[in-house]
Design a protein around this motif. Sequence first.
Motif, PDB file in Angstrom:
ATOM      1  N   ASP A 109       0.857  -1.183   0.000  1.00 21.93           N
ATOM      2  CA  ASP A 109       0.000   0.000   0.000  1.00 21.93           C
ATOM      3  C   ASP A 109       0.899   1.242   0.000  1.00 21.93           C
ATOM      4  O   ASP A 109       1.514   1.575   1.016  1.00 21.93           O
ATOM      5  CB  ASP A 109      -0.905  -0.013   1.226  1.00 21.93           C
ATOM      6  CG  ASP A 109      -1.905   1.125   1.240  1.00 21.93           C
ATOM      7  OD1 ASP A 109      -1.831   1.995   0.346  1.00 21.93           O
ATOM      8  OD2 ASP A 109      -2.765   1.143   2.143  1.00 21.93           O
ATOM      9  N   GLU A 110       0.972   1.904  -1.135  1.00 23.74           N
ATOM     10  CA  GLU A 110       1.829   3.072  -1.285  1.00 23.74           C
ATOM     11  C   GLU A 110       1.215   4.330  -0.678  1.00 23.74           C
ATOM     12  O   GLU A 110       1.878   5.371  -0.605  1.00 23.74           O
ATOM     13  CB  GLU A 110       2.122   3.314  -2.770  1.00 23.74           C
ATOM     14  CG  GLU A 110       2.837   2.169  -3.478  1.00 23.74           C
ATOM     15  CD  GLU A 110       4.306   2.073  -3.103  1.00 23.74           C
ATOM     16  OE1 GLU A 110       4.800   2.989  -2.402  1.00 23.74           O
ATOM     17  OE2 GLU A 110       4.960   1.093  -3.510  1.00 23.74           O
ATOM     18  N   SER A 111      -0.040   4.260  -0.224  1.00 24.43           N
ATOM     19  CA  SER A 111      -0.688   5.445   0.328  1.00 24.43           C
ATOM     20  C   SER A 111      -0.280   5.698   1.772  1.00 24.43           C
ATOM     21  O   SER A 111      -0.592   6.754   2.330  1.00 24.43           O
ATOM     22  CB  SER A 111      -2.211   5.305   0.238  1.00 24.43           C
ATOM     23  OG  SER A 111      -2.692   4.320   1.149  1.00 24.43           O
ATOM     24  N   THR A 112       0.391   4.728   2.399  1.00 19.04           N
ATOM     25  CA  THR A 112       0.836   4.912   3.779  1.00 19.04           C
ATOM     26  C   THR A 112       2.292   5.353   3.810  1.00 19.04           C
ATOM     27  O   THR A 112       3.024   5.193   2.833  1.00 19.04           O
ATOM     28  CB  THR A 112       0.692   3.600   4.574  1.00 19.04           C
ATOM     29  OG1 THR A 112       1.539   2.589   3.992  1.00 19.04           O
ATOM     30  CG2 THR A 112      -0.741   3.115   4.558  1.00 19.04           C
TER      31      THR A 112
ATOM     32  N   PRO B 233       5.613   4.788   6.181  1.00 19.79           N
ATOM     33  CA  PRO B 233       6.126   4.253   4.924  1.00 19.79           C
ATOM     34  C   PRO B 233       5.113   3.315   4.266  1.00 19.79           C
ATOM     35  O   PRO B 233       4.144   2.907   4.915  1.00 19.79           O
ATOM     36  CB  PRO B 233       7.379   3.492   5.372  1.00 19.79           C
ATOM     37  CG  PRO B 233       7.035   3.025   6.752  1.00 19.79           C
ATOM     38  CD  PRO B 233       6.215   4.127   7.363  1.00 19.79           C
ATOM     39  N   PRO B 234       5.338   2.926   3.001  1.00 23.08           N
ATOM     40  CA  PRO B 234       4.462   1.958   2.350  1.00 23.08           C
ATOM     41  C   PRO B 234       4.369   0.674   3.177  1.00 23.08           C
ATOM     42  O   PRO B 234       5.350   0.243   3.781  1.00 23.08           O
ATOM     43  CB  PRO B 234       5.169   1.706   1.006  1.00 23.08           C
ATOM     44  CG  PRO B 234       5.918   2.976   0.749  1.00 23.08           C
ATOM     45  CD  PRO B 234       6.396   3.422   2.097  1.00 23.08           C
ATOM     46  N   SER B 235       3.190   0.068   3.224  1.00 28.33           N
ATOM     47  CA  SER B 235       2.968  -1.057   4.135  1.00 28.33           C
ATOM     48  C   SER B 235       2.628  -2.337   3.392  1.00 28.33           C
ATOM     49  O   SER B 235       1.860  -2.341   2.414  1.00 28.33           O
ATOM     50  CB  SER B 235       1.848  -0.726   5.126  1.00 28.33           C
ATOM     51  OG  SER B 235       0.691  -0.286   4.458  1.00 28.33           O
ATOM     52  N   LEU B 236       3.213  -3.431   3.886  1.00 26.04           N
ATOM     53  CA  LEU B 236       2.877  -4.756   3.382  1.00 26.04           C
ATOM     54  C   LEU B 236       1.434  -5.060   3.769  1.00 26.04           C
ATOM     55  O   LEU B 236       1.039  -4.874   4.925  1.00 26.04           O
ATOM     56  CB  LEU B 236       3.821  -5.803   3.981  1.00 26.04           C
ATOM     57  CG  LEU B 236       3.643  -7.240   3.502  1.00 26.04           C
ATOM     58  CD1 LEU B 236       3.964  -7.356   2.015  1.00 26.04           C
ATOM     59  CD2 LEU B 236       4.525  -8.192   4.311  1.00 26.04           C
TER      60      LEU B 236
END
Length: 309
Positions: free
Chosen positions: A223-226, A228-231
Amino acid sequence: MEGVMRTTLAEEGLRLLSTGKVREIYELDSSRLLFVATDRVSAFDVVLDSPIPQKGSILTQISDFWFKLLSKEIPSLKTHLIHAGLPDALEQTLKPEVAIQVQHRSMVVKKVNVLPIESIVRGYITGSAWTSYQNDGTFVGISLPSGLKESQKLEQPIWTPSTKAEQGQHDENISAQEVARIVGEDLARQIERLSLLIYEKASAYAAKRGVIIADTKFEFGVDESTDPPSLTLIDEVLTPDSSRFWSATKYEIGRSQVSVDKQYLRDWLVETSQKGKRGVAIPKQVAKDTSNRYNEAYQMLTGDPWDAK
């Protein structure tokens, strides 16, 4: 056939992004997708010609159950699920008969970047792992203890990832090193740790319900919207299509097990010499028996009766 999905939302004007083996994915807006589980069934990487009644609804409800349970068990877990069912605004614009068909087989999910691997965790030695073990005592390069019997519980669950093949192609087992090459070493380690943790929590819960999770497959995205990006755990999770579920009361080491999953259908294909063939029509009784096993899995795991949603 009663209980089978007969429409697509593309016919209702929704933008269809992709049609997979068993699922249709529609775009709702820039950040949300609608997953609709059909009643199509895939076995040995081939989509069969006959549907399984209620399959899409049952698997969607099982996934919804697990997403919610795992989020409580693992507070740090990120999933793509926003909510099960149709968005209210969309439901109001659909014909009532269409809304009824797709409501319980739909999930509104976040858009994420899908990782091109399947994350498989095995807690028992069965299937292809048992076949490989009989040959040389290993599975995908992992040495296993000597003297194991078919369906025996492993001392520790093992992570055995595979490629995520396009429709019509076959998944291939790969090493942890190959996963690191594909997605990066740090992300590969995160996927392995999280997959094993999810399996541990899910297995402990299922055991209380009389279900053994012999092995299962997870899929992940980023998820690039978080920041840092999150798995993020995506797709379906711990369903009879993505897992081997055994009845704990009928479990016996040294033989194949009584399953409450898609294995019944796979076995029928093997017994009738139709494994991997295209254009296979499933007899009505076999389709009904397969549906009944999905139904049984839902009831065993959730504790609720399936009400033919």
